[in-house]
Design an enzyme around this catalytic site. Structure first.
Site, PDB file in Angstrom:
ATOM      1  N   CYS A 106      28.376  40.286  36.468  1.00 43.82           N
ATOM      2  CA  CYS A 106      28.620  39.046  35.725  1.00 43.82           C
ATOM      3  C   CYS A 106      30.090  38.904  35.339  1.00 43.82           C
ATOM      4  CB  CYS A 106      27.808  39.014  34.426  1.00 43.82           C
ATOM      5  SG  CYS A 106      26.120  39.588  34.586  1.00 43.82           S
ATOM      6  N   ASP A 107      30.693  39.985  34.875  1.00 42.80           N
ATOM      7  CA  ASP A 107      31.976  39.851  34.171  1.00 42.80           C
ATOM      8  C   ASP A 107      33.175  40.508  34.857  1.00 42.80           C
ATOM      9  OD1 ASP A 107      30.648  38.425  32.180  1.00 42.80           O
ATOM     10  OD2 ASP A 107      30.088  40.246  31.124  1.00 42.80           O
ATOM     11  N   CYS A 146      27.399  44.122  32.113  1.00 38.49           N
ATOM     12  CA  CYS A 146      27.073  43.627  33.453  1.00 38.49           C
ATOM     13  C   CYS A 146      28.340  43.409  34.276  1.00 38.49           C
ATOM     14  CB  CYS A 146      26.275  42.331  33.347  1.00 38.49           C
ATOM     15  SG  CYS A 146      25.884  41.596  34.950  1.00 38.49           S
TER      16      CYS A 146
END
Ligand code: NDP
Length: 307
Positions: free
Chosen positions: A134-135, A131
């Site tokens: 997200c990261d 993701c």
């Protein structure tokens, strides 16, 4: 006989459990094969509102579960292995035990597809991610690699150029599945490098507990070489966990639940929540929102029947 059974214990399932629990419906949550869902395999979550310093994914999802249990939600380990949604009450076979329920919330998620390497699995959350939203932030000024040749790979690579000093796309063929427009956009981005007809055979360094590089192999010549990498993003697609409902709930060609508006599915009394229907946003917060929506709809559905 249950009022509501929730299949899945990620953000969507747990939020649905908190809401139906507080509505006194005594929900039964079937934890599923990946208890806690995708959050359980992440590390720091920095984009879930309410945690200014961020929170570890497993801790976040465990808190949600405890919150739901406080309101009477019951959790059972295992998965639904068979379902009969042809009439109500619906019947679910949970690892050999049949349960009947008036309503059903399907929050079984979609599992990211991985390469299947042992080294990859061990470094998930330590430089290996599925993701970018997200990261990506954790890889400012670092060397990033994205694997895949579809729209997700293009979209994630373009997004990641905001952070990385370089972003390399690795694809196993020299033809791309991605749409022309996405591919053009990625090809016009000077920060993106291309490694085609190649696969990753190994991710380093399991001993150090963080990603430091990969071993690549040219699929035509068999030549292997190593490349330093700090962040490895897999964009190999997702597999919605709906196999057990196939032929009963309307699904799209890829197996995602087809929404009939709000949280409704093609079966009255069956609701969807989270990534099992959402192929666009796939965030913890959107899944939580969807869980809330499904719970409210299930509650109103039961109320209309005089329960
Ligand atoms: P896709 O299934 O389209 O692509 C997956 C990619 O991963 C393919 O290129 C595939 O290679 C590769 N792959 C799969 N398994 C492996 C493996 N074991 N080793 C190496 N490579 C592998 O998934 P996406 O998530 O990209 O897209 C899913 C859907 O969502 C599509 O319909 C897409 O159009 C849509 N989407 C649209 C976006 C947009 O329009 N903005 C953004 C993101 C997704 P191969 O091609 O060789 O099979």
């Amino acid at each position: 006989m249950r009022n509501v059974v929730i299949v899945g214990s990620g953000c969507a399932g747990n939020t649905a459990a908190i809401y139906t629990g507080r509505a006194n419906l005594k929900p039964l949550v079937v934890s599923g094969r990946e208890p806690g869902g995708q959050l359980s395999i992440t590390t720091l979550v920095e984009n879930f509102p309410g945690f200014p310093e961020g929170i570890e994914g497993p801790a976040l999802v465990e808190s949600m579960k405890q919150q739901a249990q406080r309101f009477g939600a019951e959790y059972v380990h295992g998965s639904v292995i068979e379902a009969d949604l042809s009439k109500r009450p619906f019947r679910l076979n949970i690892e050999g035990e049949w349960v009947e329920t008036s309503t059903l919330i399907v929050a079984s998620g979609a599992s990211a597809r991985w390469l299947g390497l042992d080294s990859e699995r061990k470094l998930i959350g330590h430089g290996v991610s599925s993701c970018a939203t997200c990261d990506g932030f954790f890889f400012r000024g670092k060397k990033i690699m994205v694997i895949g040749g579809g729209d997700s790979a293009m979209e994630e690579a373009i997004f990641l150029t905001r952070f990385g000093q370089e972003v390399a796309i690795v694809h196993r063929r020299d033809q791309f599945r991605a749409s022309r427009i996405m591919l053009d956009r990625a090809q016009q981005n000077p920060k993106i490098q291309w490694i085609t007809s190649a696969v990753v055979d190994q991710v380093f360094d399991v001993e150090k507990g963080q990603v430091t590089g990969v071993e690549l192999r040219d699929v035509r010549s068999g030549r292997t070489w190593q490349r330093p990498v700090d962040g490895l993003f897999l964009a190999l697609g997702h597999i919605p966990n709906t196999a057990v409902f196939k032929g009963q709930i309307e699904l799209d060609a890829d197996g995602y639940i087809l929404s009939k508006g709000g949280a409704r599915t093609s079966v009255e009394g069956v609701f969807h929540a989270g990534d099992v229907e959402d192929r666009t946003y796939r965030q913890a917060i959107t899944a939580a929102g969807a869980g809330c929506r499904a719970a409210i709809e299930a509650e109103r559905f039961l109320e209309a029947e005089g329960r």
